[in-house]
Design a protein around this motif. Structure first.
Motif: not given
Length: 462
Positions: A312-314, A316-323, A345-350, A407-410
């Motif tokens: 969900s952090d991806l 069209k223009s690129g991949m957003a991140f918090d840190r 570290e993204g808003p919903t993924s890592e 939770k999440v999948a790795s």
């Protein structure tokens, strides 16, 4: 002769140097001045105060020529205070020439000619042309002690047409080393600062050392800080690969030779990365220089798209991140070791990456771990786990890994091969520690190689 003046009721002799009476050359920080003086005063044992008011078309300071300069000031013996103004430099110099206390040079501006343009090969610090002769060190015979101990600052430093702003540093020469400490300034959008936090933090430090056999080495310890990295890349004429609100790179790097011989493939030391609030921009695949191709390996937008998972952090223009944070170790033999994973570290993924990159062979051996919400990725995760039909896979995975799925999948992948065409293969499901495990394995391989050398073997090239 300067007319006698009253001071504390005592007439004091003095010398006034006018522009038609003197021409000055400063060499190695010590003034050599020719002045037309009365023989009686010249032979006097008493140290006389001197006043300068000098205008000249050309003043030579060691190897530097300054044109059209006006100098005024006062001195008694080796103690001087000079004010000067010219197109190249304007400011104040004060202190004891040849004394133990550093001179203080405070400038309003310093304008230097642009650096000589180099070939594309010379401009690329990671350039690894296999048949190119190693360039001689242009500063190999430089004598540290020709420089005075001096505290330097300028409100404006200009290099050609480029305005670099305020700069300051302290120079401390000795027979064995030249230390430039408390460096503060900016270049190409990067601010040069000291490492650490707090107002008492010293600036960056550059040290140039020479051993008893005449072999030189250099080291730089400091921080490069910036705001938007995309602006810096555009200033350097490159397509931006990443944008940010803030970024810092803490460095402790060493290399053989003078500061002029810094080369990425020969560095040893560490680089700590901390980038906040930005995006990895979608690459057009046009990166040409070695350093840009290296940076493109760490463009997580490219890897996220190759995973074909639903980030969900991806965008069209690129991949957003918090840190983005991590640590890269330069091993001094053309290799980068990522033992402490680089984390995005993204808003919903890592995403995490660790392993090894070879700058000489231009190949890599990395582990990439993606951790993200299962909701939109469970069917693909199930297929990766065993090639099962999607519907059956979703059901079995949700039952077998009920706790994790909530939770999440790795998912971990192995990336290896050439920079130009790296191969990616699926390794494990629910493998959140995969990157750390790969980093530890790479570090162990290095330790074993060093141990083998210590026991009489040859260092293995990984």
């Amino acid at each position: 002769m300067k007319p006698p003046s009253a001071g504390d009721g005592v007439l004091k002799p003095g010398v006034e140097v006018l522009e038609e009476q003197a021409a000055s050359v400063f060499d190695s920080g010590k003034p050599v001045t020719t002045i037309n003086l009365d023989d009686q005063i010249a032979a006097s044992a008493e140290v006389l105060p001197v006043s300068l008011d000098l205008s000249t078309d050309r003043l030579q300071l060691g190897a530097v020529d300054i044109e059209h300069i006006h100098v005024t000031g006062n001195g008694v013996g080796a103690d001087w205070k000079l004010d000067f103004d010219s197109e190249m430099a304007a400011g104040e110099l004060k202190g004891t020439l040849g004394g133990e206390t550093p001179l203080k040079l405070q400038l309003a501006h310093l304008r230097l000619p642009a650096l000589e343009k180099k070939s594309e090969l010379q401009q690329d610090p990671f350039s690894l042309e296999p048949f190119a002769e190693e360039a001689p060190d242009p500063w190999a015979d430089f004598d540290f002690q020709v420089l005075p101990a001096i505290d330097f600052s300028t409100e404006s430093l200009q290099l050609g047409d480029e305005e670099l702003g305020r700069w300051s540093f302290n120079v401390r020469p000795s027979k064995e080393r030249l230390v430039v400490s408390d460096i503060r300034g900016s270049v190409r959008g990067f601010r040069i600062e000291g490492r650490g936090k707090g107002g008492e933090t010293l600036g960056a430090q550059l040290m140039w050392m020479r051993d008893a056999e005449g072999k030189s080495s250099s080291q730089f310890i400091g921080r490069l800080a910036a705001d938007d990295l995309a602006d810096i890349q555009r200033t350097m004429g490159h397509e931006p690969l990443i944008e940010s609100k803030s970024a810092s790179f803490d460095t402790a790097l060493r290399w053989d030779g003078s500061p002029a011989l810094v080369k990425g493939s020969l560095l040893s030391g560490e680089l700590k990365i901390d980038i906040r609030d930005g995006r990895f921009l979608r690459s057009t695949g046009t990166a040409g220089s070695t350093v840009l191709r290296l940076l493109s390996l760490f463009n997580f937008d490219t890897w996220a798209r190759r995973l074909r998972l639903d980030f969900s952090d991806l965008y069209k223009s690129g991949m957003a991140f918090d840190r983005v944070r991590g640590e890269v170790v330069f091993e001094g033999d053309g290799q980068l070791l990522i033992a402490v994973p680089i984390q995005v570290e993204g808003p919903t993924s890592e995403l995490q990456m660790a392993g090894r990159v070879n700058l000489l062979r231009e190949d890599l051996d990395l582990t990439l771990v993606a951790t993200l919400p299962v909701s939109n990725n469970l069917a693909l995760v199930a297929a990766l786990a065993g090639g099962l039909p999607a519907a059956a896979g979703v059901y079995l995975i949700s039952k077998a890994f009920k706790k994790q799925v909530k939770k999440v999948a790795s998912v971990s992948y192995r990336i290896s091969g050439d920079w130009a065409d790296p191969q990616m293969r699926f390794e494990r499901l629910f493998d959140g520690g995969g990157a750390e495990r790969q980093g530890a394995a790479s570090l162990k391989d290095k330790a074993e190689a060093v141990e083998e050398v210590g026991s009489g073997g040859h260092l293995r090239r990984q």
